[in-house]
Structures are given as C-alpha cells and as structure tokens.
Scaffold this motif. Structure first.
Motif, PDB file in Angstrom:
ATOM      1  N   GLY A 261       0.821  -1.207   0.000  1.00 48.92           N
ATOM      2  CA  GLY A 261       0.000   0.000   0.000  1.00 48.92           C
ATOM      3  C   GLY A 261       0.852   1.253   0.000  1.00 48.92           C
ATOM      4  N   ALA A 262       1.948   1.235   0.786  1.00 41.34           N
ATOM      5  CA  ALA A 262       2.842   2.391   0.824  1.00 41.34           C
ATOM      6  C   ALA A 262       3.518   2.604  -0.523  1.00 41.34           C
ATOM      7  CB  ALA A 262       3.880   2.195   1.923  1.00 41.34           C
ATOM      8  N   SER A 263       3.850   1.517  -1.227  1.00 38.69           N
ATOM      9  CA  SER A 263       4.469   1.637  -2.546  1.00 38.69           C
ATOM     10  C   SER A 263       3.520   2.296  -3.539  1.00 38.69           C
ATOM     11  CB  SER A 263       4.895   0.255  -3.057  1.00 38.69           C
ATOM     12  OG  SER A 263       5.872  -0.316  -2.222  1.00 38.69           O
ATOM     13  N   GLY A 264       2.255   1.860  -3.514  1.00 37.03           N
ATOM     14  CA  GLY A 264       1.271   2.485  -4.391  1.00 37.03           C
ATOM     15  C   GLY A 264       1.054   3.943  -4.035  1.00 37.03           C
ATOM     16  N   LEU A 265       0.981   4.241  -2.735  1.00 41.77           N
ATOM     17  CA  LEU A 265       0.795   5.620  -2.295  1.00 41.77           C
ATOM     18  C   LEU A 265       1.997   6.482  -2.667  1.00 41.77           C
ATOM     19  CD1 LEU A 265      -0.788   7.762  -0.688  1.00 41.77           C
ATOM     20  CD2 LEU A 265       0.344   6.923   1.384  1.00 41.77           C
ATOM     21  N   HIS A 266       3.194   5.893  -2.605  1.00 39.24           N
ATOM     22  CA  HIS A 266       4.415   6.636  -2.931  1.00 39.24           C
ATOM     23  C   HIS A 266       4.373   7.137  -4.368  1.00 39.24           C
ATOM     24  CE1 HIS A 266       8.550   7.842  -2.427  1.00 39.24           C
ATOM     25  NE2 HIS A 266       8.924   7.141  -3.490  1.00 39.24           N
ATOM     26  N   ILE A 267       3.906   6.294  -5.275  1.00 40.42           N
ATOM     27  CA  ILE A 267       3.786   6.713  -6.674  1.00 40.42           C
ATOM     28  C   ILE A 267       2.726   7.796  -6.813  1.00 40.42           C
ATOM     29  CG2 ILE A 267       3.178   5.962  -9.001  1.00 40.42           C
ATOM     30  CD1 ILE A 267       4.271   3.202  -8.276  1.00 40.42           C
ATOM     31  N   GLY A 268       1.568   7.575  -6.175  1.00 42.65           N
ATOM     32  CA  GLY A 268       0.496   8.560  -6.257  1.00 42.65           C
ATOM     33  C   GLY A 268       0.895   9.900  -5.662  1.00 42.65           C
ATOM     34  N   ARG A 269       1.618   9.866  -4.546  1.00 42.48           N
ATOM     35  CA  ARG A 269       2.044  11.110  -3.902  1.00 42.48           C
ATOM     36  C   ARG A 269       3.059  11.849  -4.773  1.00 42.48           C
ATOM     37  NH1 ARG A 269       5.777  12.549   0.127  1.00 42.48           N
ATOM     38  NH2 ARG A 269       6.609  10.422   0.192  1.00 42.48           N
ATOM     39  N   ALA A 270       3.938  11.090  -5.438  1.00 41.55           N
ATOM     40  CA  ALA A 270       4.919  11.723  -6.328  1.00 41.55           C
ATOM     41  C   ALA A 270       4.228  12.396  -7.511  1.00 41.55           C
ATOM     42  CB  ALA A 270       5.923  10.684  -6.812  1.00 41.55           C
ATOM     43  N   MET A 271       3.150  11.791  -8.006  1.00 42.72           N
ATOM     44  CA  MET A 271       2.417  12.384  -9.123  1.00 42.72           C
ATOM     45  C   MET A 271       1.648  13.624  -8.685  1.00 42.72           C
ATOM     46  SD  MET A 271       1.004   8.902 -10.936  1.00 42.72           S
ATOM     47  CE  MET A 271       0.095   9.790 -12.194  1.00 42.72           C
ATOM     48  N   ASP A 281       8.629  12.448 -14.664  1.00 42.65           N
ATOM     49  CA  ASP A 281       9.917  12.137 -14.050  1.00 42.65           C
ATOM     50  C   ASP A 281       9.745  11.735 -12.591  1.00 42.65           C
ATOM     51  OD1 ASP A 281      11.271  12.630 -16.372  1.00 42.65           O
ATOM     52  OD2 ASP A 281      11.843  14.686 -15.845  1.00 42.65           O
ATOM     53  N   ALA A 282       8.881  12.457 -11.873  1.00 39.37           N
ATOM     54  CA  ALA A 282       8.637  12.132 -10.462  1.00 39.37           C
ATOM     55  C   ALA A 282       7.999  10.757 -10.330  1.00 39.37           C
ATOM     56  CB  ALA A 282       7.742  13.199  -9.831  1.00 39.37           C
ATOM     57  N   ALA A 283       7.027  10.464 -11.201  1.00 45.16           N
ATOM     58  CA  ALA A 283       6.376   9.155 -11.159  1.00 45.16           C
ATOM     59  C   ALA A 283       7.362   8.049 -11.516  1.00 45.16           C
ATOM     60  CB  ALA A 283       5.181   9.130 -12.104  1.00 45.16           C
ATOM     61  N   GLY A 284       8.248   8.320 -12.477  1.00 49.03           N
ATOM     62  CA  GLY A 284       9.233   7.312 -12.868  1.00 49.03           C
ATOM     63  C   GLY A 284      10.197   6.988 -11.740  1.00 49.03           C
ATOM     64  N   ALA A 285      10.699   8.031 -11.064  1.00 49.55           N
ATOM     65  CA  ALA A 285      11.633   7.810  -9.953  1.00 49.55           C
ATOM     66  C   ALA A 285      10.946   7.066  -8.815  1.00 49.55           C
ATOM     67  CB  ALA A 285      12.181   9.149  -9.458  1.00 49.55           C
ATOM     68  N   ALA A 286       9.726   7.473  -8.479  1.00 51.29           N
ATOM     69  CA  ALA A 286       8.988   6.796  -7.414  1.00 51.29           C
ATOM     70  C   ALA A 286       8.639   5.372  -7.813  1.00 51.29           C
ATOM     71  CB  ALA A 286       7.711   7.576  -7.084  1.00 51.29           C
ATOM     72  N   GLY A 287       8.332   5.160  -9.091  1.00 48.22           N
ATOM     73  CA  GLY A 287       7.986   3.821  -9.560  1.00 48.22           C
ATOM     74  C   GLY A 287       9.153   2.859  -9.464  1.00 48.22           C
ATOM     75  N   ARG A 288      10.367   3.334  -9.807  1.00 44.06           N
ATOM     76  CA  ARG A 288      11.539   2.466  -9.693  1.00 44.06           C
ATOM     77  C   ARG A 288      11.809   2.095  -8.238  1.00 44.06           C
ATOM     78  NH1 ARG A 288      13.112   6.091 -13.723  1.00 44.06           N
ATOM     79  NH2 ARG A 288      14.194   7.442 -12.240  1.00 44.06           N
ATOM     80  N   ARG A 289      11.659   3.060  -7.349  1.00 43.44           N
ATOM     81  CA  ARG A 289      11.890   2.796  -5.929  1.00 43.44           C
ATOM     82  C   ARG A 289      10.835   1.834  -5.387  1.00 43.44           C
ATOM     83  NH1 ARG A 289      11.582   7.730  -4.554  1.00 43.44           N
ATOM     84  NH2 ARG A 289      13.754   8.204  -5.016  1.00 43.44           N
ATOM     85  N   SER A 290       9.577   2.073  -5.745  1.00 44.22           N
ATOM     86  CA  SER A 290       8.493   1.212  -5.260  1.00 44.22           C
ATOM     87  C   SER A 290       8.587  -0.190  -5.838  1.00 44.22           C
ATOM     88  CB  SER A 290       7.135   1.837  -5.621  1.00 44.22           C
ATOM     89  OG  SER A 290       6.967   3.078  -4.971  1.00 44.22           O
ATOM     90  N   ALA A 291       9.012  -0.299  -7.091  1.00 45.60           N
ATOM     91  CA  ALA A 291       9.151  -1.619  -7.706  1.00 45.60           C
ATOM     92  C   ALA A 291      10.191  -2.449  -6.974  1.00 45.60           C
ATOM     93  CB  ALA A 291       9.523  -1.479  -9.178  1.00 45.60           C
TER      94      ALA A 291
END
Length: 351
Positions: A261-271, A281-291
């Motif tokens: 849930g935190a990984s999904g929220l991290h992407i959403g918060r970055a967007m 770019d923010a979504a991409g960086a957060a997506g790599r970290r969450s993945a």
C-alpha cells in the motif's frame, strides 16, 4: 585533485598560444569532468543510492562529452597531466556505462544487503500514512459490525459450512484455531495462500497510479475484514487466541501488505506533488523505488504463506504462536530500520 595542472610553460610564442588554448579548453570543461568523477567514484564505492536521478540520467552524456574531449586533447594538448587524468577518467566511466553488469546472484546480494531496506526507508512517510489507514480500517470494521451485525456478512466472505459467523459458540470458534493432525496437503495450501496474498499486494501497488487513493481504500477494506473477525472472537473471549493464531503469519503478511500500500501511495504522492520535477519524471523515480520494494514483498508473501500453512497449522500453544509472530516482526523491523551495511548512510534512504 592536483591532476589538472598545466605542464611547464614554454618561451616559444606558438607553444605559449597552444598552451593557452589548452588551458581555456580545460577550464571550459573541468566542471563536467569533476561531476563525472564524483558520480563514477560513488558508483565504484557501491553508493549509487546517494546519487540523484539527475546525476544518473546525466552519466551517459557526461561520459560521451569526456570521451570527445579526450579525443581532442590527444591531437592538440600540451598538458600531459590533464591528458593522463582524462584518459583514466574515461576508462573508469566506460566500465560504469558499458561494462559488465551484475549477474543474478550479484544483484540479489546487493538487493538483500542494503538495496531493499534502503528503498523501504525511502517510503517512510507513505508507510506511516498507510499504517494509520490500516489501523483506522480495522477500527471501522469493528464499529460497523458493533452497530449492525449484518455488516459482518458484507465484510467477511463466507460459504456453506462456515462456522466463523455471529452466533457461533465459543467451542465452534475455538475449533477453527486448532491444528492439523499432519502436514499432508499443507504444501498445496501454502501455494494457494501465496497466490492470494501476492495478488492483494500487487493490486495495492498497481492502484497507486490514481494518486494512491484506491490503494488506501483497498487497505481499509482488507483491514475492516480483520476488525470484524476480532469483534466476533472478542464476543466469545477468544480475541487473544485469535491474535496469536494470526500473528504467526500475520506479522509478515500484514507488513508486506503495508509495504504494498505504501508503494502504491508513494507513486500517487509523487504524481500529486512532483516538486521541481515533471510529473512523469517524479512518477518514474517513485515507480523504480516502489518496484524494488515490491520485489521484496513477493519474498515476504512466500514466507507468510509457508508460516501460515505449516507453523500456524502445527503449533498449538498461544505463547508459542506469539513467539513465532513476535520473532518475525522483530526481524523485519530490525532489517528495514536498523540494518545498515558498511558504507551505507541515512542519505541512501531519502527519496
């Protein structure tokens, strides 16, 4: 660095002019060379987590620029020290840009020895928010069935012969917390549990693109089910026994769901709040970290399924079950928040 010194001056006007051009060439590009050297040094020391996304994206361009400068200097430069420095720098950069990558076991070693834990710590605010939502979800489930028992049937999936329903006796509920006579069929049960748990985690992660809101709603729904079960067993004085029964696998499973849930929220918060970066770019960086976190969550779901299928079904004592669940919780907390491999600093965990 002491390496970018001009060689001895010469008295010849032509050579002096050439040396001047060499100095000007060096001064115009020295900042990029120093930046490239700092990036390469960090990568060679295994501290890639300390590099910004901008540095990583700039690496190929900086390498090509340095290589082009080296080619020019070989034809025109009288500065032997600069030429030697740049040759060494370009060769080091080549290995980082085009050199052989880590194999599977090398990557796994890096992942388990700091990569995963640093990525989890980078999700700190999102973990706290998701944890609060999960606790609130369990409380909501408890309050809903307290106000109207029909909510139990809406929250908790059931089927024919299900005894964990309102009105069940203490003996009937206690029997559902018992053990199996043997291990036959438990491996199949473990595979089923892994598939189910991993599906929930992947869904929570995937829903993050919608600014993390669906991920949080999924957390509320899953925890409301837990709150309803706690209410049911509390009514028969079995809430401690249920907590022990759940803790065997639950401390690992719920931790994995929390991270999903935190990984999904991290992407959403970055967007929603990209800061100085573009949304993509923010979504991409957060997506790599969450993945990276989600790769580890899959391991956690495997462990949770094994714990649920074997120790939980074979260990009967309440204290023994709490001991297993407590040990797993202590392990995950220590690994994620206390474990610091040599050379890693708190800066590696900052988004």
């Amino acid at each position: 660095m002491g390496l970018l010194r001009r060689s001895e001056a010469t008295t010849s006007p032509d050579l002096a002019a050439a040396a001047l051009r060499s100095d000007r060439f060096r001064l115009e590009r020295e900042a990029d060379w120093r930046r490239l050297e700092a990036i390469i040094t960090a990568m060679e020391k295994g501290r890639i987590g300390k590099l910004s996304d901008a540095d990583l994206l700039a690496l190929p361009t900086l390498y090509r620029t340095a290589a082009s400068s080296l080619a020019s200097l070989r034809e025109t430069s009288l500065d032997a020290a600069t030429l030697a420095y740049l040759e060494h720098l370009v060769s080091r950069a080549w290995f980082q840009v085009y050199g052989p990558r880590l194999g599977l076991f090398g990557w796994l070693r890096s992942f388990l020895r700091g990569g995963w834990s640093a990525a989890v710590r980078a999700l700190g605010p999102d973990i706290l928010i998701t944890l609060a939502v999960m606790v609130a979800g369990a409380l909501v489930g408890w309050l809903l069935v307290t106000s109207d028992v029909d909510w139990f049937y809406r929250l908790v999936p059931g089927g024919p012969g299900e005894v964990r329903v309102p009105g069940a006796s203490r003996e009937e509920l206690a029997a559902t917390l018992g053990t199996e006579a043997g291990i036959g069929g438990l491996s199949t049960f473990a595979a089923y549990l892994f598939s189910n748990n991993a599906g929930v985690c992947i869904l929570a992660f995937a829903l993050g693109f919608a600014f993390g809101i669906p991920s949080l709603l999924l957390m509320v729904h899953n925890m409301a089910l837990l709150g309803a079960l706690l209410w049911l067993f509390d009514g028969q004085g079995l809430v401690v026994e249920l907590a022990a029964w759940l803790s065997v696998h639950g401390t690992t499973e719920l931790f994995g769901i929390l991270l999903s849930g935190a990984s999904g929220l991290h992407i959403g918060r970055a967007m929603a709040f990209p800061g100085d970066m573009s949304v993509l770019d923010a979504a991409g960086a957060a997506g790599r970290r969450s993945a990276l976190v989600m790769v580890g969550v899959v391991f956690m779901m495997i462990i949770a399924a094994l714990l649920e299928a074997f120790p939980r079904q074979l260990v009967a004592g309440t204290a023994e079950r709490f001991a297993i669940g407590g040990a797993m919780l202590a392990f995950w907390l220590a690994y994620f928040f206390l474990y610091r491999p040599r050379g890693e600093t708190d800066a590696d965990a900052v988004p």
